[in-house]
Structures are given as structure tokens and as C-alpha cells.
Design a protein around this motif. Structure first.
Motif, PDB file in Angstrom:
ATOM      1  N   UNK A  43       0.861  -1.179   0.000  1.00 35.42           N
ATOM      2  CA  UNK A  43       0.000   0.000   0.000  1.00 35.42           C
ATOM      3  C   UNK A  43       0.903   1.235   0.000  1.00 35.42           C
ATOM      4  N   UNK A  44       0.496   2.268  -0.746  1.00 35.94           N
ATOM      5  CA  UNK A  44       1.297   3.498  -0.740  1.00 35.94           C
ATOM      6  C   UNK A  44       0.471   4.651  -0.182  1.00 35.94           C
ATOM      7  N   UNK A  45       1.178   5.577   0.439  1.00 39.80           N
ATOM      8  CA  UNK A  45       0.528   6.694   1.109  1.00 39.80           C
ATOM      9  C   UNK A  45       1.314   7.965   0.831  1.00 39.80           C
TER      10      UNK A  45
ATOM     11  N   UNK B 105      -2.195   6.609   8.795  1.00 36.65           N
ATOM     12  CA  UNK B 105      -1.864   5.175   8.860  1.00 36.65           C
ATOM     13  C   UNK B 105      -2.828   4.462   9.811  1.00 36.65           C
ATOM     14  N   UNK B 106      -3.111   5.107  10.954  1.00 34.35           N
ATOM     15  CA  UNK B 106      -4.039   4.499  11.924  1.00 34.35           C
ATOM     16  C   UNK B 106      -5.399   4.253  11.284  1.00 34.35           C
ATOM     17  N   UNK B 107      -5.800   5.193  10.418  1.00 33.64           N
ATOM     18  CA  UNK B 107      -7.094   5.076   9.756  1.00 33.64           C
ATOM     19  C   UNK B 107      -7.082   3.924   8.730  1.00 33.64           C
ATOM     20  N   UNK B 108      -5.957   3.802   8.007  1.00 32.72           N
ATOM     21  CA  UNK B 108      -5.893   2.795   6.932  1.00 32.72           C
ATOM     22  C   UNK B 108      -5.833   1.370   7.491  1.00 32.72           C
ATOM     23  N   UNK B 109      -5.036   1.173   8.518  1.00 28.73           N
ATOM     24  CA  UNK B 109      -4.947  -0.171   9.084  1.00 28.73           C
ATOM     25  C   UNK B 109      -3.612  -0.424   9.749  1.00 28.73           C
TER      26      UNK B 109
ATOM     27  N   UNK C 141      -7.689   6.550  -2.844  1.00 31.97           N
ATOM     28  CA  UNK C 141      -8.543   7.025  -1.747  1.00 31.97           C
ATOM     29  C   UNK C 141      -7.985   8.306  -1.143  1.00 31.97           C
ATOM     30  N   UNK C 142      -8.837   9.324  -1.059  1.00 38.13           N
ATOM     31  CA  UNK C 142      -8.418  10.588  -0.428  1.00 38.13           C
ATOM     32  C   UNK C 142      -8.924  10.578   1.016  1.00 38.13           C
ATOM     33  N   UNK C 143      -8.023  10.772   1.960  1.00 43.66           N
ATOM     34  CA  UNK C 143      -8.427  10.882   3.363  1.00 43.66           C
ATOM     35  C   UNK C 143      -8.199  12.324   3.799  1.00 43.66           C
TER      36      UNK C 143
ATOM     37  N   UNK D 275      -9.895  11.421  10.439  1.00 48.89           N
ATOM     38  CA  UNK D 275      -8.896  11.066  11.451  1.00 48.89           C
ATOM     39  C   UNK D 275      -9.515  10.930  12.843  1.00 48.89           C
ATOM     40  N   UNK D 276      -8.806  10.155  13.656  1.00 48.53           N
ATOM     41  CA  UNK D 276      -9.237   9.918  15.044  1.00 48.53           C
ATOM     42  C   UNK D 276      -9.080  11.204  15.865  1.00 48.53           C
TER      43      UNK D 276
END
Lengths: 262, 465
Positions: free
Chosen positions: A57-59, A105-109, A202-204, A209-210
Motif C-alpha cells: 500500500x502506498x501513502x 496510517x491508523x485510519x488505513x490499518x 482514496x483521499x483521506x 482522522x481519530x
């Protein structure tokens, strides 16, 4: 194996114009590319995937057009991609950037390994990778120039410590910052670019976010205040110290003391 | 037939140059003046005159002509066929010190240079000023004078042509010392025999170039290269004619074999970004607009895939270009490094005959007993073939080399090819030129030489002699 690679879009050329008034880099209209150091991180991820299987996965973080580097990563072989993009993230220094990325990253997994390039060619700080690991409470290792072995649960790598080489075995999950030339990065494939042209990026944004405290992001979350950016004046009276790191430390300390800086 | 140089001659030559220190004789002559880059034949000259102006070249030529002393012109000495070797000793006129860029004329789009300007210097100068000098021979430290003298080609010939297409005018010192100007800044010229075109590619046998007016074009703003893997070298080469006649207009079409890439990897100590394939085409495109460039390369990519390419890799950044073009640029050195001694063949065949030529090379290697490596400009039919000595003994090597050359040229001529695509004939390729040209053509060439140089003092024993 679940692998994440952090990548960044940077100016395509190092001859970037700087606004003489604001001291800010003129990014508008300038051609961009993937940070060259991140290509080594991506290639390292692909090699691990080739051995153990799994997903890469890339971010990235940046304006919406940063999706271009995600598409480029798809053309090289990445499986899934995310862009962290929000006006609230603008003006972030290394600390706020690392925090934003850690929230993303926390959101993605969760990931077994997070690969980062050593540094970017536009910022050159080499701090974001290790700071992300701190925020995620992961062990991290930098200046990695060789992967000796990777197996289920751990990776063994060589670190360039300047005057020595350290070999380390780390358990997953972990974050690894790779050096230039660890492997020759593969080239983007035209066939793959066509096949992934419709694949989602995917755009976050902030609302995903938490941590919903705006003060932790962007300019307001950045302890670094840039007062002025200017090209350094050439100094002819520079003194160059050479020697081992131990000798250099001692001589630099003596010099600074002599000049009454400390 | 020639007069031997005496101390009187040396003193006279010293008096002709503004600085007598630029005349070297006997033991003061550097060893490099005895050979060129290939160094297969070595002969020391009696005198070296480092001339700094057309007037000095003229004075030395006039003296040599009157005293029947042979003269060999020399630039950077990067030739590969012995054209700069002073086989009859005598005088070497070294013009490498005449290295000034004299004028950039943006309205006529020309740049006027002295012959000693290096190709890389000219390239950088044009780029800095927003212009482009397209000829791109691999040897960037060659002089422009040398490039004109061999009509050097290079990788961009597919789209942009060769050195000849960029020479507008020349100032030349004739063998008798006269200074003449041919051509000029004009775009068109139908005014009598084109002597300029005779000097281009004459390898310093008709006159010595002391100034050149070169045509330049606007610098293309965008470029991209494609690395295209094919299942086999013949599949790769078979795709070339369709690519060249397509609307994608490549600037370069090179073919590369996996084995030569491995040699370059070993030589440079770095890994190629893709090495699992046995053969590749390397294509380059340039354009003034991003949109046009995208259209060109996408059209070529689709065409390659339809012609059997396994994939198409994009070289769209400086780093990616370097990871492929750097090993490509090191092929010659890498092959040189993989053996003890080598000889080269720079044959050119019609584009549709490259595959036949290449497939014959394997047979020729077996028959002659010499290892053969090659790469080449697939877009223009110019092959660079290297015959490698490895551990062969002296006699064995000479026989193998001679046999291989003989077989290669015979095959090339059968296919409608020519002895040299860009390196020239010089000293060492003469037997093959004599074999390939009719007696009538050779007779005309020798007549032209005699008309320019009745005393046969300028670079004798080269090209058609």
C-alpha cells in the motif's frame, strides 16, 4: 505481509525558483516527480512482497494532484493507494507532517513493515520517517542499505552508521528508512499504468482522522516557524575539520568553546 | 617522394607560428600524436605544430607544400580508423587549441565555431542559450572539426540527421595554403558544385577546416525515453521499420542485448533497472509541448505492444533516464574492458536488413573463432560490431580478426550496406572501401583528391588512396 510505503511528490528539477519576497518555493506549474529516495523504499517493498507475498500500500500527503505519485506507484506495482489531503494540513513542518501521516496510517490499518525513503529532495530533513514511527510507537531503523533476510515475523537489515556497519534483526511491526541505491528501482510500466488507470486512489482528510483537534495539524501544529528563506552567502573563510567522528566531536567542541559559543 | 624534415625546416616552422614554443620536434613530441583512440597503428610525426589560427595553418601548409612534406591534421584524436595517424611522419597540425565559439546568430540560427571546440562544449553552449545542436555522436570529447571530417552521426540521426545536415559553411585551408570559404549562413544554395559537402567526411584529405558555421534549432522542451523488452533480438529489430515510419517520430532507436547490458553492469558496478529480458529497444522522443510528447510516446508504446513487446517501461525522470542511458553510453568501454584487445566494424546496412546482418554475426563468430559483441542504432541501420581477442595468440588473433572482417563486409555489401556509418575509412578500412566501390567511383574520388592536392601532401595514404 502487509507493507506500507510512504512516498512524496517533489519538484522534478532541483532548479526550482524561490519567490524573492516570501522565500517560498514556487511549486505551481513546475513539473513534479516521485521523491527519488522513495523509489528505493518502493523497490524494497516489492522485493519483500516477491519473497513473502502480500500487499503493498502506498501513502502520500499533499494537494489532490499528489494522486499522480500514487498512480505512478501503481504503474510500478503497488496494490492500493491513499492521499492525505486537507487545507488544514497545509504549512506543516516535519513534526506536524509525521503526526498527520501517523493519523492517516491508523485510519488505513495495521502494517507489518512501513518503508520510507531516507529523506526527500525538497526538504532533505530525513526526520519524517523516524518521527512517524515514534507517533505509532513502532521500532524504527534508518540508513538501511541492505536487506539480509526477511521471514515471517522479522527482517534483518544492515545500517550505515558512518564509520561502521550495524546488522539488526527487527520484529514486525516496524518502520524502515532505506538509503539510496539499496536496489535499482524498477521502472513504471506502460501496460500496468493502463491497467490501473481506473483504479481508485482514496483521499483521506481531517474528518477521517481519530484526532479531531485542528491545533495538531498544519501550521498550527508546527513548532517550527520559518522566518525567512534565502540562499546562503558564500563563505570563503570556512574551516574544514576532518577525522573520525570521535576526533571531530572533540575538535568541534574545542572550537565552539574557543569561539565562546558554548 | 617526400622530403625528410631537417633542422632548417623545424626552424622555419618555428618562425611561422606566433609562438615558436608551439612547434614540437623529436623527443618533445607527446606519444599520443602517434595514434588515435583505437591505437592499432602507431607512427610518430617528425614535427607537431599547434596552430592557433587559420593564418598559422595556412603558413604551415604553404611551407609543407613547397617543401613536399606530408601533413596530417589532428583534433582531439578520438577517431577509430587511424585517419589522424601520420603514416608518412612529417608534420602534424594540431588544431585542438583553436577552440573558441565565435558567434551565436539567433536570427539566422547559426553558431560559428573554431574546429577545436569539443562536441560537449558546443552542446552545453547551445542549451544554455535555448538552442539545440542535434548531432549526437557517442564521443562527446571529440572536436567539431573531427565530427565534420568524418560526417559523424550518433543516436539522434533517426529524426535529426547527421553532422552534414548541420554544416552551413566552412573556412578551409587548402593543401597549397590558400584559405577559402564555402557555403555560408544561407539556408539554400544551388550555386555550383557543393565543395562544402566534399570537405564534410573527407577525413582531412582535401583541406583543413579552420572555421565552421553550424545550423542550430530550438531546444525541444520535453523528452521521454521508453525501454521496450522483446522476447528476442530479432523480434526487437523486426519492430523497428514500423516504429520509424509511424507518426511518433522517435529521435533515437537503439537495440540492446541482455548480454551487453550485463557487461555494462559489471563495468559500472550498478544494476540495470530491468534485466530479465534478452533484448530491448530503447526509444527516445522529444517535443516542444507536453501534450504532443505524450501523444508520440503513447502511440509508439501501443505500436510496440502490437508488435510483440512484452511491456514498455517509461523513463520519465532524470534518475530513470540515467539508470538506462548511462549503461548504454558505457557499452563500448564495457566491451573493451571484457577482453584483451579488440577491433571494430562500423558497418551500415538498410534498416530492413539489420536482422539478417545480426543473425549472420553468430555464424561469423563461429567460423572465424573470435568472440563478437555488438550493439547499434537500429533506427538507421548502423551497427557497432566488436571482434574480441580474449586469449587468442598473436597470429591466431590476426587471422581470426581478418577472417571475421572479410565475412562481415562481404555480407554487408550483399545487403546493400556501406563500410562505415559514422567512423569513417581513415587508414584501416581502406581495403574494404576498395572492395565495395566500383573502379569508376574510386577513380573519381582519387581525381578529386588530386585536384585539391596535386602534390599529395595532405593526409596521404588515407580514405581512397
Amino acid at each position: 505481509m502487509n507493507i506500507l510505503v510512504c512516498i512524496k511528490q517533489v519538484p522534478a528539477s532541483n532548479k526550482v525558483e524561490v519567490d524573492p519576497v516570501t522565500g517560498v518555493m514556487k511549486r505551481d506549474g513546475a513539473a513534479s516527480k516521485m521523491n527519488p529516495y522513495d523509489l528505493f523504499a518502493l523497490e524494497s517493498a516489492f522485493r519483500v512482497r516477491e519473497k513473502l507475498g502480500g500487499k503493498v500500500t502506498v501513502l502520500t500527503m499533499g494537494p489532490n494532484q499528489a494522486a499522480g505519485v500514487i498512480r505512478e506507484a501503481y504503474a510500478m506495482g503497488a496494490d492500493e493507494g491513499y492521499v492525505l489531503s486537507d487545507r488544514k494540513f497545509a504549512g506543516a513542518d516535519v513534526l506536524a507532517t509525521a503526526y498527520t501521516i501517523s493519523q492517516g496510517i491508523k485510519k488505513i490499518g495495521t502494517f507489518d513493515i512501513i518503508f520510507c525513503g531516507k529523506q526527500t529532495t525538497d526538504g532533505d530533513t530525513a526526520q519524517v520517517g523516524p518521527e512517524v514511527s515514534e507517533r505509532l510507537n513502532l521500532p524504527s531503523i534508518a540508513n538501511v542499505f541492505e536487506i539480509d533476510d526477511v521471514e515471517a515475523g522479522s527482517i534483518t537489515v544492515k545500517m550505515d552508521m558512518g564509520d561502521s556497519i550495524q546488522t539488526a534483526k527487527i520484529k514486525f511491526p516496524c518502520l524502515i528508512c532505506v538509503d539510496k541505491d539499496i536496489y535499482t528501482p524498477r521502472l513504471p510500466s506502460y501496460k500496468r499504468a493502463k491497467a490501473t488507470a481506473e483504479q481508485e486512489v482514496t483521499i483521506l482528510s481531517f474528518q477521517d482522522f481519530e484526532d479531531q483537534d485542528e491545533k495538531h495539524y498544519g501550521l498550527s501544529g508546527s513548532p517550527t516557524q520559518v522566518k525567512k528563506v534565502f540562499p546562503p552567502a558564500g563563505r570563503a573563510d570556512a574551516e574544514r575539520l576532518t577525522g573520525s567522528s570521535g576526533e571531530l566531536t572533540a575538535r568541534l567542541y574545542d572550537k565552539l568553546k574557543e569561539l565562546k559559543f558554548i | 617522394m617526400y622530403n625528410k624534415i631537417t633542422q632548417t625546416d623545424i626552424d622555419a616552422l618555428r618562425a611561422l607560428l606566433t609562438d615558436p614554443e608551439r612547434v614540437f620536434s623529436g623527443g618533445d613530441i607527446a606519444e599520443e600524436y602517434s595514434h588515435d583512440e583505437l591505437a592499432s597503428t602507431k607512427v610518430m610525426p617528425d614535427v607537431v605544430c599547434k596552430c592557433m589560427s587559420a593564418a598559422e595553418v595556412s603558413a604551415v601548409m604553404k611551407y609543407a607544400n613547397e617543401h613536399k612534406i606530408p601533413v596530417t591534421p589532428r583534433g582531439a584524436g578520438t577517431g577509430l580508423v587511424g585517419a589522424a595517424v601520420p603514416v608518412n611522419a612529417g608534420i602534424v597540425i594540431d588544431v585542438s587549441g583553436m577552440d573558441k565559439i565565435l558567434e551565436l546568430d539567433p536570427d539566422n540560427m547559426t553558431v560559428t565555431v573554431e574546429p577545436g571546440v569539443l562536441l560537449m562544449t558546443l552542446g552545453a553552449y547551445c542549451t544554455e542559450n535555448g538552442f539545440f545542436y542535434p548531432p549526437d555522436p557517442g564521443e562527446k570529447t571529440a572536436t567539431i572539426g573531427g565530427n565534420i571530417s568524418t560526417n559523424a552521426g550518433g543516436m539522434r540521426a533517426v529524426k535529426y540527421g547527421v553532422t552534414r545536415d548541420y554544416v552551413r559553411g566552412l573556412e578551409v585551408v587548402l593543401p597549397n595554403g590558400d584559405i577559402i570559404n564555402v557555403g555560408g549562413k544561407v539556408v539554400k544554395n544551388s550555386s555550383g558544385y557543393d565543395l562544402k559537402d566534399l570537405f564534410i567526411g573527407s577525413e582531412g584529405t582535401l583541406g583543413i577546416i579552420t572555421k565552421a558555421v553550424l545550423r542550430i534549432i530550438m531546444q525541444p522542451k520535453f523528452d521521454i525515453s521508453l525501454l521496450v523488452p522483446f522476447p528476442s533480438l530479432s523480434d526487437a529489430i523486426n519492430a523497428v521499420p514500423a516504429i520509424v515510419r509511424s507518426d511518433s517520430q522517435p529521435t533515437a532507436v537503439e537495440f540492446m542485448q541482455g548480454q551487453v547490458i550485463s557487461d555494462a553492469e559489471d563495468y559500472l558496478g550498478c544494476r540495470f533497472p530491468s534485466s530479465s529480458n534478452s533484448a530491448y529497444l530503447l526509444l527516445k522522443f522529444d517535443s516542444m509541448s507536453r501534450e504532443e510528447l505524450d501523444r508520440q510516446y503513447k502511440s509508439a508504446a501501443e505500436l510496440c505492444l502490437s508488435l510483440g513487446a512484452e511491456d514498455v517501461y517509461l523513463l520519465d525522470t532524470e534518475e530513470r533516464n540515467e539508470s538506462v542511458w548511462k549503461p548504454r553510453g558505457a557499452f563500448l568501454e564495457a566491451i573493451k574492458n571484457s577482453t584483451t584487445e579488440m577491433d571494430e566494424v562500423d558497418v551500415v546496412v538498410p534498416r530492413d536488413s539489420i536482422n539478417k546482418m545480426v543473425s549472420d554475426l553468430m555464424e561469423i563468430s563461429k567460423t572465424s573463432g573470435a568472440r563478437i559483441k555488438y550493439f547499434g542504432h537500429a533506427g538507421d541501420g548502423n551497427l557497432h560490431i566488436y571482434i574480441l581477442r580474449d586469449e587468442l595468440g598473436e597470429a591466431e588473433w590476426h587471422k581470426a580478426c581478418e577472417d571475421a572482417m572479410e565475412l562481415m563486409y562481404t555480407e554487408a555489401f550483399k545487403l546493400g550496406g556501406q563500410v562505415s556509418g559514422e567512423h569513417g575509412i581513415g587508414l584501416v578500412k581502406r581495403p574494404y572501401l576498395f572492395q565495395s566501390l566500383s573502379p569508376e567511383v574510386l577513380g573519381l574520388m582519387r581525381g578529386i583528391k588530386a585536384a585539391f592536392d596535386p602534390n599529395n601532401i595532405l593526409n596521404p595514404g588515407k580514405v581512397c588512396q
